[in-house]
Motif scaffolding. Structure first.
Motif, PDB file in Angstrom:
ATOM      1  N   LEU A  98       0.856  -1.195   0.000  1.00 33.96           N
ATOM      2  CA  LEU A  98       0.000   0.000   0.000  1.00 33.96           C
ATOM      3  C   LEU A  98       0.889   1.242   0.000  1.00 33.96           C
ATOM      4  O   LEU A  98       2.042   1.204   0.434  1.00 33.96           O
ATOM      5  CB  LEU A  98      -0.908   0.021   1.232  1.00 33.96           C
ATOM      6  N   THR A  99       0.317   2.347  -0.471  1.00 29.85           N
ATOM      7  CA  THR A  99       1.076   3.597  -0.453  1.00 29.85           C
ATOM      8  C   THR A  99       1.077   4.169   0.971  1.00 29.85           C
ATOM      9  O   THR A  99       0.314   3.702   1.838  1.00 29.85           O
ATOM     10  CB  THR A  99       0.435   4.640  -1.388  1.00 29.85           C
ATOM     11  N   ALA A 100       1.901   5.181   1.164  1.00 28.65           N
ATOM     12  CA  ALA A 100       1.962   5.828   2.481  1.00 28.65           C
ATOM     13  C   ALA A 100       0.581   6.358   2.868  1.00 28.65           C
ATOM     14  O   ALA A 100       0.107   6.154   3.988  1.00 28.65           O
ATOM     15  CB  ALA A 100       2.979   6.967   2.435  1.00 28.65           C
ATOM     16  N   ALA A 101      -0.086   7.017   1.903  1.00 28.53           N
ATOM     17  CA  ALA A 101      -1.400   7.603   2.192  1.00 28.53           C
ATOM     18  C   ALA A 101      -2.437   6.523   2.486  1.00 28.53           C
ATOM     19  O   ALA A 101      -3.250   6.667   3.398  1.00 28.53           O
ATOM     20  CB  ALA A 101      -1.851   8.462   1.014  1.00 28.53           C
ATOM     21  N   GLU A 102      -2.374   5.436   1.728  1.00 23.78           N
ATOM     22  CA  GLU A 102      -3.340   4.349   1.955  1.00 23.78           C
ATOM     23  C   GLU A 102      -3.138   3.704   3.331  1.00 23.78           C
ATOM     24  O   GLU A 102      -4.101   3.387   4.024  1.00 23.78           O
ATOM     25  CB  GLU A 102      -3.208   3.291   0.859  1.00 23.78           C
ATOM     26  N   ASN A 103      -1.878   3.503   3.684  1.00 22.47           N
ATOM     27  CA  ASN A 103      -1.599   2.928   5.004  1.00 22.47           C
ATOM     28  C   ASN A 103      -2.150   3.811   6.117  1.00 22.47           C
ATOM     29  O   ASN A 103      -2.834   3.335   7.023  1.00 22.47           O
ATOM     30  CB  ASN A 103      -0.085   2.759   5.191  1.00 22.47           C
ATOM     31  N   LEU A 104      -1.852   5.102   6.038  1.00 22.96           N
ATOM     32  CA  LEU A 104      -2.303   5.993   7.120  1.00 22.96           C
ATOM     33  C   LEU A 104      -3.823   6.143   7.106  1.00 22.96           C
ATOM     34  O   LEU A 104      -4.443   6.238   8.165  1.00 22.96           O
ATOM     35  CB  LEU A 104      -1.629   7.356   7.012  1.00 22.96           C
ATOM     36  N   ARG A 105      -4.397   6.130   5.928  1.00 24.16           N
ATOM     37  CA  ARG A 105      -5.855   6.222   5.860  1.00 24.16           C
ATOM     38  C   ARG A 105      -6.504   4.998   6.524  1.00 24.16           C
ATOM     39  O   ARG A 105      -7.499   5.119   7.245  1.00 24.16           O
ATOM     40  CB  ARG A 105      -6.306   6.346   4.409  1.00 24.16           C
ATOM     41  N   HIS A 106      -5.911   3.846   6.274  1.00 20.84           N
ATOM     42  CA  HIS A 106      -6.410   2.610   6.904  1.00 20.84           C
ATOM     43  C   HIS A 106      -6.391   2.747   8.429  1.00 20.84           C
ATOM     44  O   HIS A 106      -7.383   2.440   9.105  1.00 20.84           O
ATOM     45  CB  HIS A 106      -5.532   1.446   6.429  1.00 20.84           C
ATOM     46  N   TYR A 107      -5.285   3.249   8.958  1.00 17.50           N
ATOM     47  CA  TYR A 107      -5.212   3.413  10.416  1.00 17.50           C
ATOM     48  C   TYR A 107      -6.165   4.508  10.903  1.00 17.50           C
ATOM     49  O   TYR A 107      -6.788   4.363  11.954  1.00 17.50           O
ATOM     50  CB  TYR A 107      -3.767   3.693  10.856  1.00 17.50           C
ATOM     51  N   ALA A 108      -6.273   5.580  10.125  1.00  7.84           N
ATOM     52  CA  ALA A 108      -7.183   6.666  10.528  1.00  7.84           C
ATOM     53  C   ALA A 108      -8.612   6.141  10.628  1.00  7.84           C
ATOM     54  O   ALA A 108      -9.362   6.504  11.534  1.00  7.84           O
ATOM     55  CB  ALA A 108      -7.091   7.811   9.526  1.00  7.84           C
ATOM     56  N   GLU A 109      -8.983   5.272   9.700  1.00  9.00           N
ATOM     57  CA  GLU A 109     -10.341   4.698   9.724  1.00  9.00           C
ATOM     58  C   GLU A 109     -10.526   3.794  10.938  1.00  9.00           C
ATOM     59  O   GLU A 109     -11.559   3.829  11.600  1.00  9.00           O
ATOM     60  CB  GLU A 109     -10.608   3.926   8.430  1.00  9.00           C
ATOM     61  N   LEU A 110      -9.496   2.996  11.237  1.00  9.36           N
ATOM     62  CA  LEU A 110      -9.607   2.117  12.405  1.00  9.36           C
ATOM     63  C   LEU A 110      -9.725   2.921  13.707  1.00  9.36           C
ATOM     64  O   LEU A 110     -10.364   2.481  14.656  1.00  9.36           O
ATOM     65  CB  LEU A 110      -8.389   1.192  12.501  1.00  9.36           C
ATOM     66  N   TYR A 111      -9.103   4.092  13.727  1.00 10.70           N
ATOM     67  CA  TYR A 111      -9.180   4.947  14.920  1.00 10.70           C
ATOM     68  C   TYR A 111     -10.397   5.875  14.875  1.00 10.70           C
ATOM     69  O   TYR A 111     -10.506   6.766  15.715  1.00 10.70           O
ATOM     70  CB  TYR A 111      -7.888   5.769  15.062  1.00 10.70           C
ATOM     71  N   GLN A 112     -11.267   5.663  13.906  1.00 15.73           N
ATOM     72  CA  GLN A 112     -12.505   6.451  13.755  1.00 15.73           C
ATOM     73  C   GLN A 112     -12.243   7.942  13.660  1.00 15.73           C
ATOM     74  O   GLN A 112     -12.983   8.757  14.223  1.00 15.73           O
ATOM     75  CB  GLN A 112     -13.438   6.218  14.944  1.00 15.73           C
ATOM     76  N   ILE A 113     -11.174   8.310  13.008  1.00 17.39           N
ATOM     77  CA  ILE A 113     -10.875   9.737  12.847  1.00 17.39           C
ATOM     78  C   ILE A 113     -11.749  10.281  11.719  1.00 17.39           C
ATOM     79  O   ILE A 113     -11.762   9.710  10.620  1.00 17.39           O
ATOM     80  CB  ILE A 113      -9.375   9.938  12.528  1.00 17.39           C
ATOM     81  N   PRO A 114     -12.500  11.363  11.986  1.00 16.47           N
ATOM     82  CA  PRO A 114     -13.330  11.920  10.918  1.00 16.47           C
ATOM     83  C   PRO A 114     -12.450  12.405   9.761  1.00 16.47           C
ATOM     84  O   PRO A 114     -11.316  12.838   9.986  1.00 16.47           O
ATOM     85  CB  PRO A 114     -14.052  13.094  11.591  1.00 16.47           C
ATOM     86  N   ASN A 115     -12.959  12.346   8.566  1.00 18.30           N
ATOM     87  CA  ASN A 115     -12.198  12.723   7.363  1.00 18.30           C
ATOM     88  C   ASN A 115     -10.824  12.038   7.341  1.00 18.30           C
ATOM     89  O   ASN A 115      -9.777  12.692   7.359  1.00 18.30           O
ATOM     90  CB  ASN A 115     -12.012  14.241   7.287  1.00 18.30           C
ATOM     91  N   ALA A 116     -10.872  10.720   7.302  1.00 15.36           N
ATOM     92  CA  ALA A 116      -9.637   9.925   7.401  1.00 15.36           C
ATOM     93  C   ALA A 116      -8.603  10.316   6.343  1.00 15.36           C
ATOM     94  O   ALA A 116      -7.409  10.394   6.633  1.00 15.36           O
ATOM     95  CB  ALA A 116      -9.985   8.448   7.295  1.00 15.36           C
ATOM     96  N   GLN A 117      -9.092  10.580   5.137  1.00 17.27           N
ATOM     97  CA  GLN A 117      -8.162  10.919   4.052  1.00 17.27           C
ATOM     98  C   GLN A 117      -7.389  12.207   4.377  1.00 17.27           C
ATOM     99  O   GLN A 117      -6.165  12.262   4.257  1.00 17.27           O
ATOM    100  CB  GLN A 117      -8.939  11.070   2.739  1.00 17.27           C
TER     101      GLN A 117
ATOM    102  N   PRO B   3     -22.370   0.778  18.832  1.00 20.63           N
ATOM    103  CA  PRO B   3     -21.275  -0.203  18.860  1.00 20.63           C
ATOM    104  C   PRO B   3     -21.377  -1.276  17.774  1.00 20.63           C
ATOM    105  O   PRO B   3     -20.361  -1.702  17.227  1.00 20.63           O
ATOM    106  CB  PRO B   3     -21.382  -0.821  20.257  1.00 20.63           C
ATOM    107  N   PHE B   4     -22.620  -1.689  17.461  1.00 23.82           N
ATOM    108  CA  PHE B   4     -22.763  -2.747  16.444  1.00 23.82           C
ATOM    109  C   PHE B   4     -22.343  -2.253  15.063  1.00 23.82           C
ATOM    110  O   PHE B   4     -21.618  -2.946  14.341  1.00 23.82           O
ATOM    111  CB  PHE B   4     -24.198  -3.258  16.423  1.00 23.82           C
ATOM    112  N   ASN B   5     -22.776  -1.040  14.723  1.00 22.80           N
ATOM    113  CA  ASN B   5     -22.366  -0.467  13.429  1.00 22.80           C
ATOM    114  C   ASN B   5     -20.863  -0.253  13.374  1.00 22.80           C
ATOM    115  O   ASN B   5     -20.220  -0.454  12.351  1.00 22.80           O
ATOM    116  CB  ASN B   5     -23.077   0.870  13.196  1.00 22.80           C
ATOM    117  N   ARG B   6     -20.325   0.158  14.500  1.00 24.64           N
ATOM    118  CA  ARG B   6     -18.883   0.378  14.600  1.00 24.64           C
ATOM    119  C   ARG B   6     -18.128  -0.939  14.367  1.00 24.64           C
ATOM    120  O   ARG B   6     -17.111  -0.992  13.689  1.00 24.64           O
ATOM    121  CB  ARG B   6     -18.582   0.948  15.996  1.00 24.64           C
ATOM    122  N   TYR B   7     -18.700  -1.999  14.949  1.00 24.59           N
ATOM    123  CA  TYR B   7     -18.109  -3.333  14.813  1.00 24.59           C
ATOM    124  C   TYR B   7     -18.112  -3.767  13.340  1.00 24.59           C
ATOM    125  O   TYR B   7     -17.101  -4.211  12.803  1.00 24.59           O
ATOM    126  CB  TYR B   7     -18.933  -4.301  15.660  1.00 24.59           C
ATOM    127  N   LEU B   8     -19.279  -3.577  12.696  1.00 20.73           N
ATOM    128  CA  LEU B   8     -19.391  -3.947  11.283  1.00 20.73           C
ATOM    129  C   LEU B   8     -18.450  -3.109  10.419  1.00 20.73           C
ATOM    130  O   LEU B   8     -17.848  -3.601   9.471  1.00 20.73           O
ATOM    131  CB  LEU B   8     -20.837  -3.756  10.797  1.00 20.73           C
TER     132      LEU B   8
END
Lengths: 240, 227
Positions: A98-117, B3-8
Motif C-alpha cells: 500500500l502507499t503511504a497515504a493508503e496505510n495511514l488512511r487505513h489506520y485513521a479509519e480504524l481509529y474512527q478519525i473523521p475525514n480519514a483521508q 457499537p454494532f455499526n462500529r463493529y461492522l
C-alpha cells in the motif's frame, strides 16, 4: 480530539508487573509511575525488558501479574485505553503493497478519525513526506519508514506516547528530525516514555530517566539529578 | 455510531484493506488459482478415470483442490500481517479485536470462494460433470465458511511460533477433517442428483462447523493474539 484534557490520564501507574519468558523473569514485580508532562527515557541493557514493558503498556502482550492504571481513567483492558496510546515499535507496522497515504488512511479509519483521508494527508505532511504520499511503502528507506511510523503513532493525537528505540537505524538527519518531533510532542498533557539503548542525545530534553535492571526499575529520577547517582552516571557514560 | 455499526465498520475496513493489498500484490488469488488448476490437471491426466469414476471422484478432487488452495491463501494473508509487524498495528487500534478476526476471515473466505467459482467450469470440462449447480455452490459456501474461519484462527496462532510456515497445515487439516468429509460427501450426493434428505445430516454438520468455528474465533481470538 474533543475529549481532551479532563479525561486525559494524570499519570500512568505500573505496579507489581511480572512477565516470564521461558522460565526467565523478564519483568520482576516492576513498579513505575509516570506523570502527565513527563518525558521519561527508559534505559537498560539489551534484553533488560524495555520492549516487553512497552508492549505490555501498549496492551500488545498480557503481563503474568500486576496491573497498569491510568489515574483519572480505567485499566488497560478495554479498547478506549488503546485509543490513548501512540506506539512506535521496532517495525513500521505498514503494508508494503500500500502507499503511504493508503496505510495511514487505513489506520485513521480504524481509529474512527473523521475525514480519514484528510487526516492521513495532514499527518504525512507533518513528517515532511508529502512528495512521497503516493509511493508504495516498500520503496521507502528506513528513515522514511520511521518518519511515517511517527505519523502513524501520532495520527489520533494520543496522550500516552510509547517509543521503542526510535533512533535505531536512523542517519543523523533523520535522528535530528526525531529529536525535533520529540521536543514538539513534549506537552503538559502528554506522557512520553522512550526506550533507548543509547539515550545520550535525549538527556538534553527529557525530564526523567528510568533505569531497568534485572526486571526492576532501579532508578527513576529527574534528569537533573543524574549526577547524584554515580552508578547511573557510569552506566550512561558506557552507552556513548 | 452505535457499537454494532462500529463493529461492522471495522470488519469492512479490514476486508477493504485486504482487498487493496491483494489487488496491489496479486500474490494470493493468482497463486491459489494456479495451484488449484494444477491439481485438477494433474489428477485428470494421472488417473485417466472412466466417466463413472470421474463422477464419483469429482467432489473429492474439488475439495482437495479447494482445501490446499485455501491453505496457501491463508498463509499469504497472514504473511502480509507478519510483514513489518502490521498485525500489531491492528491490535493497537481501539476496536473490538474479534472484529479483526471476522475481517480477516471474510477476506480469506471471499478470495477462496472466487477461486472456487473459477474452478467449477474447469472441473465441469475435465470431469464431465455439471458443477455449476446452485446446491453445490451453497455447499461450497458452507464448507469454505467454516474452513476459512478455522484457518484464520490457526493462521494467527501459528504466526506467533517459530514453525509458523509448516504449523498451519499441520494444525488445520486434522481439525478441519470433519468439515472436509461433510463437504465432500454432500457435494458427491448433490452431483449424483440425490434428494436433499440424503445429505441433510452433512449439511447440518457444515452449518454446525460454521457456528462452532465462528464462535471459537469470537471467544478466543483476542486471547490467541496476546502472547
Amino acid at each position: 480530539m474533543s475529549e481532551r484534557f479532563p479525561s486525559e490520564p494524570f499519570s500512568i501507574e505500573i505496579s507489581n508487573l511480572v512477565k516470564h519468558y521461558h522460565h526467565q523473569n523478564v519483568l520482576d514485580h516492576l513498579q513505575l509511575t509516570i506523570k502527565r508532562g513527563d518525558l521519561c527515557v527508559l534505559v537498560g541493557d539489551n534484553g533488560a525488558g524495555k520492549t516487553t514493558l512497552l508492549r505490555i503498556l501498549a496492551s500488545l502482550i498480557r503481563p503474568d501479574q500486576g496491573e497498569i492504571r491510568l489515574i483519572n481513567n480505567t485499566e488497560n483492558e478495554n479498547s478506549s485505553y488503546r485509543g490513548k496510546i501512540g506506539y512506535l515499535g521496532h517495525q513500521s507496522m505498514f503494508y508494503n503493497d500500500l502507499t503511504a497515504a493508503e496505510n495511514l488512511r487505513h489506520y485513521a479509519e480504524l481509529y474512527q478519525i473523521p475525514n480519514a483521508q484528510e487526516a492521513a494527508e495532514a499527518s504525512i505532511q507533518s513528517v515532511e513526506l508529502t512528495g512521497f504520499k503516493d509511493n508504495l511503502v516498500r520503496t521507502f528507506s528506513r528513515g522514511m519508514q520511521q518518519r511515517l511510523s511517527i505519523a502513524r503513532a501520532l495520527l489520533h493525537h494520543p496522550s500516552i506516547l510509547l517509543f521503542d528505540e526510535p533512533y535505531t537505524g536512523l542517519d543523523q538527519k533523520a535522528a535530528n528530525f526525531l529529536d525535533a518531533q520529540l521536543r514538539n510532542l513534549h506537552q503538559p498533557d502528554k506522557i512520553i516514555l522512550v526506550a533507548a539503548h543509547r539515550p545520550q542525545r535525549m538527556l538534553s530534553f527529557a525530564t526523567h530517566i528510568a533505569w531497568l535492571q534485572k526486571g526492576k526499575i532501579s532508578h527513576h529520577i529527574p534528569i537533573d539529578q543524574i549526577s547524584d547517582f554515580p552508578d547511573l552516571e557510569d552506566y550512561l557514560r558506557g552507552t556513548v | 455510531m452505535n457499537p454494532f455499526n462500529r463493529y461492522l465498520k471495522t470488519i469492512w475496513q479490514i476486508f477493504k484493506k485486504d482487498i487493496r493489498v491483494e489487488w496491489r500484490g496479486r500474490q494470493g488469488i493468482p497463486v491459489m488459482l494456479v495451484f488449484a488448476l494444477l491439481i485438477v490437471f494433474l489428477f485428470n491426466f494421472a488417473l485417466q478415470l472412466s466417466p463413472d469414476l470421474q463422477a464419483e471422484l469429482a467432489a473429492g478432487l474439488l475439495w482437495v483442490a479447494l482445501a490446499f488452495a485455501s491453505t496457501l491463501g491463508l498463509n499469504r494473508s497472514i504473511a502480509s500481517e507478519r510483514e513489518n509487524n502490521a498485525l500489531d498495528g491492528l491490535l493497537l487500534a481501539p476496536v473490538d479485536r474479534s472484529a479483526i478476526f471476522f475481517g480477516k476471515s471474510l477476506s480469506n473466505f471471499v478470495f477462496t470462494f472466487l477461486v472456487a467459482l473459477i474452478l467449477l467450469p474447469v472441473f465441469s470440462v475435465f470431469y464431465n460433470q455439471n458443477m455449476l449447480n446452485l446446491r453445490l455452490i451453497f455447499i461450497i459456501l458452507l464448507g469454505l465458511g467454516s474452513y476459512t474461519s478455522l484457518g484464520t484462527l490457526l493462521a494467527v496462532l501459528s504466526i506467533q511460533t517459530r514453525a509458523r510456515d509448516v504449523l498451519l497445515p499441520v494444525l488445520l487439516f486434522p481439525l478441519a477433517l470433519p468439515i472436509l468429509i461433510a463437504a465432500v460427501e454432500s457435494s458427491r450426493l448433490v452431483l449424483g442428483s440425490h434428494p436433499v434428505s440424503d445429505y441433510q445430516s452433512w449439511l447440518f454438520l457444515l452449518i454446525a462447523g460454521n457456528i462452532l468455528f465462528i464462535g471459537v474465533g469470537l471467544l478466543f481470538f483476542e486471547t490467541i493474539l496476546e502472547e
